[in-house]
Each structure stands twice: as C-alpha cells, then as structure tokens.
Design a protein around this motif. Sequence first.
Motif, PDB file in Angstrom:
ATOM      1  N   PHE A 194      -5.286   1.126  -4.196  1.00  0.00           N
ATOM      2  CA  PHE A 194      -4.841  -0.002  -4.696  1.00  0.00           C
ATOM      3  C   PHE A 194      -4.026  -0.878  -3.952  1.00  0.00           C
ATOM      4  O   PHE A 194      -3.428  -0.223  -2.894  1.00  0.00           O
ATOM      5  CB  PHE A 194      -4.010   0.172  -6.078  1.00  0.00           C
ATOM      6  N   TYR A 195      -3.588  -1.976  -4.412  1.00  0.00           N
ATOM      7  CA  TYR A 195      -2.719  -2.858  -3.621  1.00  0.00           C
ATOM      8  C   TYR A 195      -1.690  -3.702  -4.572  1.00  0.00           C
ATOM      9  O   TYR A 195      -2.128  -4.047  -5.735  1.00  0.00           O
ATOM     10  CB  TYR A 195      -3.196  -3.985  -2.919  1.00  0.00           C
ATOM     11  N   GLU A 196      -0.584  -3.388  -4.331  1.00  0.00           N
ATOM     12  CA  GLU A 196       0.647  -3.993  -5.099  1.00  0.00           C
ATOM     13  C   GLU A 196       1.115  -5.440  -4.360  1.00  0.00           C
ATOM     14  O   GLU A 196       1.511  -5.466  -3.294  1.00  0.00           O
ATOM     15  CB  GLU A 196       1.885  -3.156  -5.228  1.00  0.00           C
ATOM     16  N   SER A 197       0.822  -6.638  -5.225  1.00  0.00           N
ATOM     17  CA  SER A 197       1.022  -7.843  -4.715  1.00  0.00           C
ATOM     18  C   SER A 197       2.538  -8.102  -4.873  1.00  0.00           C
ATOM     19  O   SER A 197       3.119  -7.751  -6.100  1.00  0.00           O
ATOM     20  CB  SER A 197       0.065  -8.803  -5.618  1.00  0.00           C
ATOM     21  N   TYR A 255       0.700  -1.262   0.028  1.00  0.00           N
ATOM     22  CA  TYR A 255      -0.138   0.066  -0.046  1.00  0.00           C
ATOM     23  C   TYR A 255       0.993   1.252   0.077  1.00  0.00           C
ATOM     24  O   TYR A 255       2.049   1.501   0.696  1.00  0.00           O
ATOM     25  CB  TYR A 255      -0.990   0.017   1.409  1.00  0.00           C
ATOM     26  N   VAL A 256       0.295   2.426  -0.696  1.00  0.00           N
ATOM     27  CA  VAL A 256       1.102   3.548  -0.697  1.00  0.00           C
ATOM     28  C   VAL A 256       0.556   4.465   0.315  1.00  0.00           C
ATOM     29  O   VAL A 256      -0.823   4.566   0.517  1.00  0.00           O
ATOM     30  CB  VAL A 256       1.066   4.386  -2.253  1.00  0.00           C
ATOM     31  N   ILE A 305      -1.352  -4.545 -10.935  1.00  0.00           N
ATOM     32  CA  ILE A 305      -1.735  -4.031  -9.787  1.00  0.00           C
ATOM     33  C   ILE A 305      -3.228  -4.382  -9.289  1.00  0.00           C
ATOM     34  O   ILE A 305      -3.960  -4.398 -10.206  1.00  0.00           O
ATOM     35  CB  ILE A 305      -1.543  -2.528  -9.598  1.00  0.00           C
ATOM     36  N   THR A 306      -3.604  -4.509  -8.224  1.00  0.00           N
ATOM     37  CA  THR A 306      -4.875  -4.784  -7.545  1.00  0.00           C
ATOM     38  C   THR A 306      -5.613  -3.772  -7.478  1.00  0.00           C
ATOM     39  O   THR A 306      -5.315  -2.789  -6.567  1.00  0.00           O
ATOM     40  CB  THR A 306      -4.982  -5.826  -6.397  1.00  0.00           C
TER      41      THR A 306
END
Length: 763
Positions: free
Chosen positions: A238-241, A208-209, A247-248
């Motif tokens: 958004f979420y970075e897996s 997460y940012v 990106i999700t």
Amino acid sequence: MTKHAPFTAAFKALFFALLLLPLSGNKMLAQSAERLMPPVTFNGNALDIGFAGGLNSPQLSAADLNNDGIDDLYIFDRSSNLHLTYLNEGTANEPSYTFAPEYAENFPDCSNFVLMRDYNGDGAPDIFAHFKTPVKGIQVFTGYYNNDDQLAFEQFQFCCEQYNIAYFELFNGTTTQIFIGDDDYPVVSDVDGDEDLDILTWSVGGGYVEWYRNTSVENGYGLDSLMFVMADNCWGKFYESSFSEEITLSDDPNDCANGFGPGEVDARHAGSTTLVFDADNDGDMEVVIGDIISKYLKFLVNAGDSEDAWMNEQDAKFPAYDVSAEIPDFPASFYLDLNNDGLKDFVAAPNDINATLNYNVIWYYQNMTSNEFPEFELQQKNFLVDRMLDFGAGSNPCFFDYNADGLKDILVGTDGYYEPGIGRDPRLILIENVGTANEPAFEVIDDDYLNMSQFGPLGSWNFSPAVGDMDNDGDKDLIIGEREGFLYYFENMGGAGSPANFGAPQTAWKDIDVTLNASPAIADLNRDGLNDLIIGERNGFFYYYQNIGTSSEPDFNSDPSAAPNNSFLGNVTTELPQILSAANAAPFILDFGDNFLMFAGTEVGPMQVYTDIDGNLDGTFTQLYPNFGDIREGTRTKPGLADINDDGFYEMLVGNRRGGLGLFSTNLSTEGSVSATEVARELLIDISPNPSSDGQFTIDIPELSPFDAVEIKVYDSIGREVYQGREVGNQFLLPLSSKASGIYFCRIQSGARSGAVSLLINR
C-alpha cells in the motif's frame, strides 16, 4: 563496560580517602524530595492519583515492572519525553493501576517514542527507543531485574554501526541504520511468526512501509541477537499519500501501489504511527495507521500471508463499527490488555505534542470477543487521566491563601485545553485547601478563576501567576505572566486578614514586556521595603525589575536594560548548550531574612536552585543544585513552595507541560536549614573501555539526565589531581590520552550526589 578496575591495597586506601574530599569549594546542601498524594476532589469526584502530573501524548506498553509475573502499565509521554510507571493491582475485568514513579528511576533517557518488548524472551521487558541525532534510527536497551526486583537496563551493543543503533546491510556490503523519522511510531513485533522481533517503519521519503526481518533465529543465534535484513521495501503493497485521508491499496498482491499521482512527486513523509496485530486468526498481521494530516485511524486487512503481506481492504475511520477514534490531527494506537481479562484491548491516543487533544488522551476500547477475532467497544476517552488533575497543556502553579483561613490554597495558570476548530482555552484554576493545618486536602472550586479564559481568543495564554503585597496594604496582590511576555495585574481590595477581592485586570501592566513566556516571581531583592519583580522568559534568562515606586504605589521602568533593572540577573540561565529551542526559566524566590534562594523551573525539566543573591544583584549567583531533589516531572517545569502541613519544612508544587501537578516534600526547613539526616545517593558510574590502551574513557551515568551538570576530578595513584572538567549530560568522553600507564581515581559529582571509580591505563 566495567564499573572499576582492580584495586591494589595501597590504591584502595587512597581511593576511599579521596572519596571523602569535597569536589568544590561550595558547600552543597543535602536535599531530598518525596512525592505526596493528598486527597483531591474535582467536580465531586475523588482523584486517587490527583498529583500524578497529567498526560498529553501517551504511548502505552504492557510491562512487568516488579517481576511478579503480572503485566503492569508503562507510559512514555512524548510531549515531555517522560517515563511513567503504574503497578497493576486490579483483578479480572477490574483494572486498577497504582501510580508508582519509583519504578521509572532506572529507565534511560529517551525521546519521541518508546516500545517495551521482550526481544530475548527472558521475561524482562526491553526498550526500543528513538535515536535522533546525528542520524535517525532506533536504539535498544536490554532489561533485567536488579536485586530489588525492579527493572533496570543496559544498552544493547550493535556490532557494526558507529552510532550503536539497529542497522542492516546494503547490497554493496556496507551497513546503514534502519531509519525512523522524528514523528514516526514504528512496529517492533514478530511479523513473520518465527519468534524473533522484526521492525516495520516508514521509508525515508515516506509513503511506504519497510519490513526489516530479524534473522537472529535463522542464523543460529537464538533470541539474544538483533540482526536485520530488509525483507520488503513495500510491505503490504500500500501507499500512504500526504494528500488523502485514505490509504492507496494495490490491486495486485505482487505489485506495490503507485504513489506518484498528481501532486505526489517529491512529497515528503511528515509522520505516521503504526500498529499490527492478527485480527482474523489467519497467521498474518493487519495494520492500523495514524497520520499527521488526519484525525482518523486507518485499519487495513491483510489478504496475503506472514511472508508476503497484501492489504486489500480498509476501514478509514477505525473502528467504524463502533465509535471511530477521532484525534486531531495525529493519532497513534496500541494493543494491550488494560482490564485484566486476558483479552487485548485497543487504545487510541494523540501522538502530536502541540495542537492536539490534551485531556481526552487515552481512548480505551475494550475487546468484547476474543484475541483471535477481536471486536472493540469504546469505554472512555480519558482512561487514567480521569483520576488525576490535568488541565490540558501547561501548568504554572503557586500557593495562595485566597480565603484567609490560614491554609495554603493553589492557583494554577495554564496553556489550556485544546478545542478542535477553536484552539486553546487557557484558564486560571483555583484549588482550595479544604483539609486541616496538618493534613491538607484539595478541591477544585473554580476552573476559570477571574475569567482569564476571556483573553484566550486574543492570543494570550500560558498564564503564570505570582502573589505578593505590591501596595503595602497587608494583602497579597496577583500578577500573571503570559505567552507574549506581558503581565496582568490584579489589585487585592480585600485588606489584611480578609479573603481576596481582586479588582479588574490591568493588562500589559507597566508596559513590561520580556518578549515571550513571562513567568514572574515577587520578592524585595534589594531590601528597600518594596517588592520587586523577577521574571523568567522563553530564552532562559531572568529579568530583574526594581520597584521604583512608593510603598503604596508600585512602579517600574519597563526598559529591562536601564539601571537598576537587569536583563541578565545573576549571570545565570536555564539554557543548555545542546538545547537549541526554548529554555523557559520559571523562578520562585524564598526569602529567609538574611539570604535568598531562587528556585527555577526549566524547559528540559530539572529544578535549578541558586544562592549568593543578597547584596549581589549585579554579580553572579551560585548554583546549589542542577536538579533539586532529583525531581523528574518532564519538560517545562514551574515550582511553588510553601509549608502546607505545618511541619516546619517546605513542600514543593511542580507544574509541567503535561498540564498536571506534582507535589513533593522537601527537607528544606522554613528557617532555611536542611535536615542533616539525608544522605546523598551515590552515583553509579559505568566506564568503557577499562582498562584503556590510549587513555580515552567513555563515562556513562544512567541515572542522570542529559541535562544534569557534572563536575569531574581525576587523581593519580599518590593523590595528585591530574585532570578536572565540567560536562552537561549523562554520557561523555574523559580524555586522559596524555597520561602515563597506571591506575587513576575519578570522582564525579552532580548536585549533592557523587560517585567514584578507578581507571586503568595500560598502553
């Protein structure tokens, strides 16, 4: 922070008298080094900045370096933690950047990342840089122009965080740092459009940012302060897996994307790069993300606003509408006007420092439309690098007249170009001197000399050449060290006065093995008429192998600990206390007939010089310089010296981790003397607090590096020495708590440079 305390008349006289006293018993040679840029040709192309040193992991910022109102180009090379400065001398649509390393002299030492941004709106760019120990965060240096219209910096003072880094307040009223991981490249930009600069960075756990809003303007402090609150712990929703190329995204502008799918629990964030700009002129920021597990950049469209970002579309191979940036496996991106047309262009570059692209490292995409609605078109993948010698990663040079024409040519061993899916492609490069005795000029004539690339697939690289007559037949033979600690030997069959004609390579020569990163030098150290081997290695030690053969048949005992060999030659090392990894000693020996000088490249960069070698092979060498010439070429340096313009003084060639070369004049004569015209530059010393109520002073010497050796002496008001000490670095504590109130004089020396400052203890 002050530079000195007030002088009394008597103390002023004493101050300047003591300034003339030598700090130690060793005579320090004056020394200087001026960068040279002779003509260079490669593949028929003239390289106007051929000896600019190469690039590996460049981070680009626009910055007015000389206060002329025009943005120049600043690059921080992450692989070497090196500042590089280029003046903008181009015209509209015609970029032309002149390498101007002198404009980096006043920059503070930084690591991992640097963003140049003007947080206070005064026109002078400031530095936002990583702070990595003992906590991870971001430190700030405020830029200003000195009397020479050259950028200089002083560290910004955060009020409430013990490590002087950017912080925010927690719900319980305590403060903590804004976390920045070692491999991350954050955003420093006006995210919400209120004119002050905010921070976007990745959460500690990753994925997460987090948005840290700068509230300086809101709190009535204008732009001069940096005051942060956490405004959003899931900016953009958004979420970075760690397991997906894409990106999700969240389906709901009010909810954060769920990152806890299969395999995601307890996954740790390994590293990401972030860039924001308004790509559709709607007042909010789109984002470009690079990740350590992917070779592509992801572009996310913001369907929210400047206060509540929500990313709902993505280009997973940006810019897919043109040529996708493809940089294995950790790309970064930058947004600045490179071609002087007033439009901001897009740049992609590697952010990894190991197995990644190391030649095509600046992908320049020109903005073909407008700043309001930019569209980018790839122009070249090697912007700026195409104007310099750059052999990928790692460069280990030596001078060698291979064709016996009396001009010094150059051999360069390399770590090699990185080829995705293949790995390293190491080389031995032959660069011929095609100039004259007084005006050297160079041309790369063989980029795989002696077919050394054949050994790359066998796990052998980091080639480091040295030349010397090992069999007393009048020509110079070739010895090449490599990463596994072994040596290659090439006997020269050419004969005295003839071009080199090397025989087949003898691998693992004489079974010599210094474990890792063998870097040989050749010299008759014991003066028995036979050339010996001095080999630097990864841990920073110098191995001495005495030649026990005959004049025509060199031979060595492969056991470095068996006399007369010595595995700790000179009782010296390039290892520094604060460096826990490699030290990589890279020696070069100058023989003046009655004495030797040993130059040594190092992992951290400074060029060390040692003397007291002749007749002292079992004793301790004396370090003349912790950093000869104040040369700063980045990490993993390797020197070679020769008089290449017949002026009676040595020039020094310096290789580095970036795969390029730097060339410098010196005032060291070929007879071993040093020009007396050089005046050592005075060190500027900052002291705080001054006066001190408890006798504790913090010394800061911005122009030194964290790896320079420093010697300190303190005198009282009648000239008695009351303290002496040694330190390594450019910031340290001077403990005078046991001293009485009064005025003291402190003199500090590093190499041939010294400075003085007065101190006041006022209890």
